[in-house]
Scaffold this active site. Structure first.
Site, short mmCIF file in Angstrom:
data_model
loop_
_atom_site.label_atom_id
_atom_site.label_comp_id
_atom_site.label_asym_id
_atom_site.label_seq_id
_atom_site.Cartn_x
_atom_site.Cartn_y
_atom_site.Cartn_z
N GLY A 10 37.25 -57.71 -42.87
CA GLY A 10 38.27 -58.05 -41.89
C GLY A 10 39.63 -58.23 -42.56
O GLY A 10 39.73 -58.84 -43.62
N GLY A 108 36.02 -60.35 -48.44
CA GLY A 108 35.25 -61.57 -48.21
C GLY A 108 33.85 -61.48 -48.81
O GLY A 108 33.63 -60.75 -49.78
N ASN A 109 32.90 -62.18 -48.13
CA ASN A 109 31.54 -62.26 -48.69
C ASN A 109 30.92 -60.90 -48.94
O ASN A 109 30.42 -60.60 -50.01
CB ASN A 109 30.59 -62.99 -47.73
CG ASN A 109 31.18 -64.25 -47.20
OD1 ASN A 109 31.79 -64.23 -46.12
ND2 ASN A 109 31.05 -65.33 -47.95
N ASP A 133 38.27 -66.92 -42.75
CA ASP A 133 37.17 -67.88 -42.55
C ASP A 133 37.03 -68.89 -43.67
O ASP A 133 36.33 -69.90 -43.51
CB ASP A 133 35.83 -67.12 -42.44
CG ASP A 133 35.77 -66.26 -41.19
OD1 ASP A 133 34.76 -65.58 -41.00
OD2 ASP A 133 36.75 -66.25 -40.43
N GLY A 176 35.66 -67.64 -37.04
CA GLY A 176 34.77 -68.33 -37.99
C GLY A 176 33.36 -68.02 -37.59
O GLY A 176 32.74 -68.76 -36.83
N TYR A 261 41.92 -62.07 -32.43
CA TYR A 261 42.54 -61.35 -33.56
C TYR A 261 43.99 -61.74 -33.81
O TYR A 261 44.55 -61.36 -34.83
CB TYR A 261 42.41 -59.84 -33.34
CG TYR A 261 40.97 -59.40 -33.39
CD1 TYR A 261 40.18 -59.45 -32.25
CD2 TYR A 261 40.37 -59.07 -34.60
CE1 TYR A 261 38.84 -59.12 -32.29
CE2 TYR A 261 39.02 -58.73 -34.65
CZ TYR A 261 38.27 -58.78 -33.50
OH TYR A 261 36.93 -58.49 -33.55
N ILE A 262 44.56 -62.53 -32.91
CA ILE A 262 45.91 -63.05 -33.19
C ILE A 262 45.88 -63.81 -34.52
O ILE A 262 46.83 -63.79 -35.30
CB ILE A 262 46.37 -63.97 -32.04
CG1 ILE A 262 46.60 -63.15 -30.77
CG2 ILE A 262 47.63 -64.74 -32.41
CD1 ILE A 262 46.82 -63.99 -29.52
N ARG A 264 44.46 -63.10 -37.16
CA ARG A 264 44.38 -62.20 -38.32
C ARG A 264 45.66 -61.37 -38.48
O ARG A 264 45.78 -60.57 -39.41
CB ARG A 264 43.19 -61.26 -38.20
CG ARG A 264 41.85 -61.93 -38.15
CD ARG A 264 40.87 -61.28 -39.11
NE ARG A 264 40.83 -59.85 -39.00
CZ ARG A 264 39.76 -59.17 -38.56
NH1 ARG A 264 38.68 -59.83 -38.17
NH2 ARG A 264 39.79 -57.86 -38.49
O1 F6P Z 1 35.52 -62.27 -41.30
C1 F6P Z 1 36.69 -62.55 -40.62
C2 F6P Z 1 36.49 -62.34 -39.15
O2 F6P Z 1 37.71 -62.42 -38.52
C3 F6P Z 1 35.53 -63.34 -38.51
O3 F6P Z 1 36.12 -64.59 -38.29
C4 F6P Z 1 35.21 -62.61 -37.23
O4 F6P Z 1 34.02 -63.07 -36.63
C5 F6P Z 1 35.05 -61.17 -37.75
O5 F6P Z 1 35.92 -61.06 -38.87
C6 F6P Z 1 35.40 -60.11 -36.73
O6 F6P Z 1 35.03 -58.87 -37.31
P1 F6P Z 1 35.71 -57.49 -36.83
O7 F6P Z 1 37.12 -57.49 -37.29
O8 F6P Z 1 34.89 -56.42 -37.54
O9 F6P Z 1 35.59 -57.45 -35.35
#
Ligand code: F6P
Length: 344
Positions: A10, A108-109, A133, A176, A261-262, A264
């Site tokens: 993400g 991330g992970n 997260d 999260g 997504y705001i 992010r």
């Molecule tokens: O890992 C970050 C994250 O924004 C999570 O909080 C969320 O659940 C996930 O990515 C959403 O994933 P995608 O961008 O693939 O829809």
């Protein structure tokens, strides 16, 4: 030396600051060549990359998203056994053909798990922990978290005024998926009355009881902050599950908001710009010292590193006995369980 950079998983604010930190340190301090790889690990599989120079690195410190693009491609995914054999082998082949001496994986992970696997396969890999997260094992904080915290807190601050105007209960869902760090910190930063985390089992009846008690005590409105990853019936969002149950159980008018997504998007916070820059510079230092198989990390206020083998795929969850939770409970904030504060 020639180093490759990729961004996977993400996206979040601060990734471009990290790319800039790696690129400028590598080029200006060590005279290295820097190759930007497109769309995460897909770019290594499909040989999509571009040489990064100072011009391409200029003006991206404050730019949200990632100039390289990202994907959730997992080359080791067992879905298709042929691919699972081919993709890692292709990555190693292209890594060698591209003449790379090292690979920096920002993610991330999942990304750090893949980075650890590629390190085990013989590539010289350095990980940089990124996610809103804040749930990557081995570091006190990932960049992206502070920016998302600012966004979520500012949004919840705004919901206080409309909740008060209508004397309503406002349920706000923050991101999260596994860990509740964003819900915990934004809930406290924005004066949330109830905070629901994936790590703390909650009873919706206890939530309702707490809200009814607030209403009896003439509190004009309530703010409920929930992490998207709390358990709910299949297919139901956390916000919808909690808000409909609150309204049904209490009879109090309730509304829901999903920030999505705001959280992010947009320009990184100053703290994330600094942290991402520090991580980027540290990654190049490790490469210059040939200390591979590491993920850069923050311990206290010191940038250091941890072995990727210790990090790969492990989640850093909110401990239910975290001191912040303990203090919040003492201030009457309810986490959906054991809210029997005798004085509230
Ligand atoms: O890992 C970050 C994250 O924004 C999570 O909080 C969320 O659940 C996930 O990515 C959403 O994933 P995608 O961008 O693939 O829809």
């Amino acid at each position: 030396m020639r180093i490759g950079i990729l961004t996977a998983g993400g996206d979040c604010p601060g990734i471009n600051a990290a790319i800039r930190g790696v690129g400028k340190t590598a080029i200006l301090e060590y005279g290295m060549e820097v190759i930007g790889i497109s769309s995460g690990f897909l770019g290594l599989i499909n040989e999509e990359y571009v040489q990064l120079d100072e011009n391409l690195l200029s003006g991206i410190l404050t730019l949200g998203g990632t100039i390289l693009g990202t994907s959730r491609e997992n080359p080791f995914k067992k879905g298709n056994i042929i691919n699972a054999i081919d993709k890692p082998r292709l990555i190693k082949k292209h890594y060698q053909e591209m003449g790379l001496d090292a690979l920096v994986c920002i993610g991330g992970n999942g990304t750090q798990r893949t980075a650890a696997q590629l390190s085990d396969a013989g590539l010289n890999v350095i990980g940089i922990p990124k996610t809103i997260d804040n749930d990557v094992w081995g570091t006190d904080i990932t960049f992206g978290f502070d920016s998302a915290l600012w966004i979520a807190t500012e949004a919840i601050d705004r919901l206080h005024t409309t909740a008060n105007s209508h004397k309503r209960i406002m349920v706000i869902e923050v991101m999260g998926h596994h860990a509740g760090w964003l819900a915990l910190y934004s809930g406290i930063a924005s004066g949330g009355d109830i905070i629901l985390l994936p790590e703390i089992e909650f009873d919706i009846n206890e939530v309702a009881r707490c809200l009814k008690k607030r209403a009896i005590n003439k509190k004009p409105y309530s703010i409920v902050v929930v992490a998207e990853g709390i358990p709910t019936p299949k297919g139901e969002t956390a916000a919808h599950y909690v808000s409909t149950n609150i309204e049904n159980l209490t009879g109090l008018e309730t509304r829901e908001t999903i920030l999505g997504y705001i959280q992010r998007g947009g320009s990184p916070s100053p703290m994330d710009r600094v942290l991402a820059t520090r991580y980027g510079a540290q990654a190049v230092e490790l490469i210059a010292e040939k200390k591979f198989g590491q993920m850069v990390s923050l311990k206290g206020n010191t940038v250091t590193s941890v072995p990727l083998a210790e990090v790969g795929g492990k989640l850093r969850l909110v401990p239910p006995d975290h001191s912040l939770i303990e203090k919040a409970r003492k201030m009457g904030i309810c986490f959906g369980s054991e809210c029997s504060n005798p004085r509230t």
